[in-house]
Design a protein around this motif. Structure first.
Motif, PDB file in Angstrom:
ATOM      1  N   ALA A  26     -14.412 -20.624  -8.455  1.00 23.88           N
ATOM      2  CA  ALA A  26     -13.987 -19.793  -7.731  1.00 23.88           C
ATOM      3  C   ALA A  26     -12.931 -19.348  -7.975  1.00 23.88           C
ATOM      4  N   THR A  27     -12.570 -18.837  -9.723  1.00 24.31           N
ATOM      5  CA  THR A  27     -11.688 -18.794 -10.652  1.00 24.31           C
ATOM      6  C   THR A  27     -12.328 -17.291 -10.954  1.00 24.31           C
ATOM      7  N   ALA A  28     -13.170 -17.280 -10.763  1.00 23.42           N
ATOM      8  CA  ALA A  28     -13.759 -16.583 -11.964  1.00 23.42           C
ATOM      9  C   ALA A  28     -14.077 -15.360 -11.693  1.00 23.42           C
ATOM     10  N   ALA A  29     -13.915 -14.707 -10.415  1.00 23.73           N
ATOM     11  CA  ALA A  29     -13.740 -13.319 -10.618  1.00 23.73           C
ATOM     12  C   ALA A  29     -12.714 -13.369  -8.698  1.00 23.73           C
ATOM     13  N   GLU A  30     -11.707 -12.213  -8.920  1.00 25.93           N
ATOM     14  CA  GLU A  30     -10.422 -12.053  -8.025  1.00 25.93           C
ATOM     15  C   GLU A  30     -10.810 -11.872  -6.580  1.00 25.93           C
ATOM     16  N   PRO A  31     -10.124 -12.641  -6.050  1.00 26.76           N
ATOM     17  CA  PRO A  31     -10.552 -12.275  -4.758  1.00 26.76           C
ATOM     18  C   PRO A  31     -10.483 -10.759  -3.839  1.00 26.76           C
ATOM     19  N   ASP A  32     -12.285 -10.283  -3.284  1.00 29.54           N
ATOM     20  CA  ASP A  32     -11.890  -9.029  -2.201  1.00 29.54           C
ATOM     21  C   ASP A  32     -10.718  -8.549  -1.455  1.00 29.54           C
ATOM     22  N   HIS A  33      -9.429  -8.801  -1.192  1.00 27.28           N
ATOM     23  CA  HIS A  33      -9.155  -8.776   0.110  1.00 27.28           C
ATOM     24  C   HIS A  33      -7.833  -7.669  -0.245  1.00 27.28           C
ATOM     25  N   TRP A  69      -4.332  -8.482   0.423  1.00 28.17           N
ATOM     26  CA  TRP A  69      -2.868  -8.960   0.090  1.00 28.17           C
ATOM     27  C   TRP A  69      -3.250  -9.374  -1.504  1.00 28.17           C
ATOM     28  N   TRP A  70      -4.222 -10.275  -1.977  1.00 32.53           N
ATOM     29  CA  TRP A  70      -4.635 -10.955  -3.074  1.00 32.53           C
ATOM     30  C   TRP A  70      -3.493 -10.313  -4.368  1.00 32.53           C
ATOM     31  N   PRO A  71      -4.095  -8.211  -4.471  1.00 37.42           N
ATOM     32  CA  PRO A  71      -2.609  -8.195  -5.621  1.00 37.42           C
ATOM     33  C   PRO A  71      -1.657  -8.393  -5.304  1.00 37.42           C
ATOM     34  N   ARG A  72      -0.970  -8.416  -4.590  1.00 34.16           N
ATOM     35  CA  ARG A  72       0.477  -9.266  -3.810  1.00 34.16           C
ATOM     36  C   ARG A  72       0.987 -11.309  -4.145  1.00 34.16           C
ATOM     37  N   LEU A  73       0.006 -11.573  -3.882  1.00 36.55           N
ATOM     38  CA  LEU A  73      -0.085 -13.123  -3.775  1.00 36.55           C
ATOM     39  C   LEU A  73      -0.743 -13.443  -4.830  1.00 36.55           C
ATOM     40  N   ALA A 127       0.308 -13.180  -7.976  1.00 31.81           N
ATOM     41  CA  ALA A 127       0.928 -13.813  -9.295  1.00 31.81           C
ATOM     42  C   ALA A 127       1.198 -15.652  -8.905  1.00 31.81           C
ATOM     43  N   GLN A 128       1.073 -15.523  -7.612  1.00 32.59           N
ATOM     44  CA  GLN A 128       1.786 -17.028  -6.907  1.00 32.59           C
ATOM     45  C   GLN A 128       1.430 -18.173  -5.845  1.00 32.59           C
ATOM     46  N   ILE A 129      -0.105 -17.832  -6.311  1.00 35.32           N
ATOM     47  CA  ILE A 129      -1.264 -18.279  -5.452  1.00 35.32           C
ATOM     48  C   ILE A 129      -2.607 -18.040  -6.287  1.00 35.32           C
ATOM     49  N   SER A 130      -3.190 -19.104  -6.568  1.00 27.96           N
ATOM     50  CA  SER A 130      -4.912 -19.949  -7.491  1.00 27.96           C
ATOM     51  C   SER A 130      -5.395 -18.553  -6.864  1.00 27.96           C
ATOM     52  N   ALA A 131      -6.076 -17.996  -7.145  1.00 34.37           N
ATOM     53  CA  ALA A 131      -7.400 -17.181  -6.223  1.00 34.37           C
ATOM     54  C   ALA A 131      -8.323 -18.761  -5.775  1.00 34.37           C
ATOM     55  N   THR A 132      -8.732 -19.999  -6.430  1.00 39.18           N
ATOM     56  CA  THR A 132      -8.869 -20.684  -4.995  1.00 39.18           C
ATOM     57  C   THR A 132      -8.054 -20.910  -3.885  1.00 39.18           C
ATOM     58  N   ASP A 133      -6.819 -21.460  -3.504  1.00 41.54           N
ATOM     59  CA  ASP A 133      -6.074 -21.546  -2.538  1.00 41.54           C
ATOM     60  C   ASP A 133      -5.889 -20.425  -1.923  1.00 41.54           C
ATOM     61  N   PHE A 134      -6.253 -18.668  -2.470  1.00 39.22           N
ATOM     62  CA  PHE A 134      -6.627 -17.819  -1.774  1.00 39.22           C
ATOM     63  C   PHE A 134      -7.865 -17.639  -0.854  1.00 39.22           C
ATOM     64  N   MET A 138       5.354 -11.644   0.565  1.00 41.50           N
ATOM     65  CA  MET A 138       5.135 -10.292   0.859  1.00 41.50           C
ATOM     66  C   MET A 138       5.337  -9.414   1.508  1.00 41.50           C
ATOM     67  N   PHE A 139       5.391 -10.083   2.874  1.00 34.46           N
ATOM     68  CA  PHE A 139       5.724  -9.936   3.952  1.00 34.46           C
ATOM     69  C   PHE A 139       6.833  -8.925   4.060  1.00 34.46           C
ATOM     70  N   GLY A 140       7.981  -9.517   3.831  1.00 32.95           N
ATOM     71  CA  GLY A 140       9.366  -9.145   4.285  1.00 32.95           C
ATOM     72  C   GLY A 140      10.151  -9.100   4.998  1.00 32.95           C
TER      73      GLY A 140
END
Length: 148
Positions: A71-78, A80-84, A86-93, A134-136
């Motif tokens: 699942a980590t082969a491509a970045e999620p199309d979401h 929120w992904w750009p902001r998260l 660095a903190q969460i793996s693509a699989t967990d996201f 992310m949301f502040g």
């Protein structure tokens, strides 16, 4: 063979299961070859069975299924992904965060909806800090009942 197995757990049970498999006609070389063919998902070790279970259920006789690309082969199309990322793996996201929905955003609080109670609890416990960052704002996660 037990040492080559990707999950190191219940070694005594695994050794007994290995001995039983040898008594049923398996060879150490055959079991090792089957282990190399086995399609274990390295990106999610919780789904790798215990070695004794794999041997006792005869999974060494199975023909391995085709394993999908990680699942980590491509970045999620979401959004929120750009902001998260660095903190969460693509699989967990994909598994935990992308399934959340924003119910309401008011004042200093964001209300998110998860598909179930366990999901809401898991996200709050494991990813609450990242979402707050992310949301502040304070993040509250509720569960929506399954419609199935």
């Amino acid at each position: 063979m037990v040492c080559a197995y990707p999950r190191k757990a219940a070694r005594t049970d695994a050794a007994r299961a290995f001995a039983r498999a040898l008594k049923t006609g398996a060879t150490a070389e055959g079991l090792t070859a089957a282990l190399q063919r086995a399609a274990f998902r390295a990106d999610d070790p919780q789904f790798i069975p215990y070695p004794a279970t794999w041997l006792n259920k005869g999974h060494w006789r199975d023909t391995p299924a085709t394993v999908p690309a990680p699942a980590t082969a491509a970045e999620p199309d979401h959004p929120w992904w750009p902001r998260l990322s660095a903190q969460i793996s693509a699989t967990d996201f994909r598994q935990w965060i992308a399934r959340l929905g924003v119910v309401e955003e008011a004042g200093d609080e964001v209300l998110l909806a998860a598909p179930g109670g366990f999901h809401a609890s898991h996200v709050q416990q494991n990813f609450g800090h990242a979402l707050r960052s992310m949301f502040g704002k304070r993040v509250v996660i509720t569960s929506t009942p399954n419609k199935d």
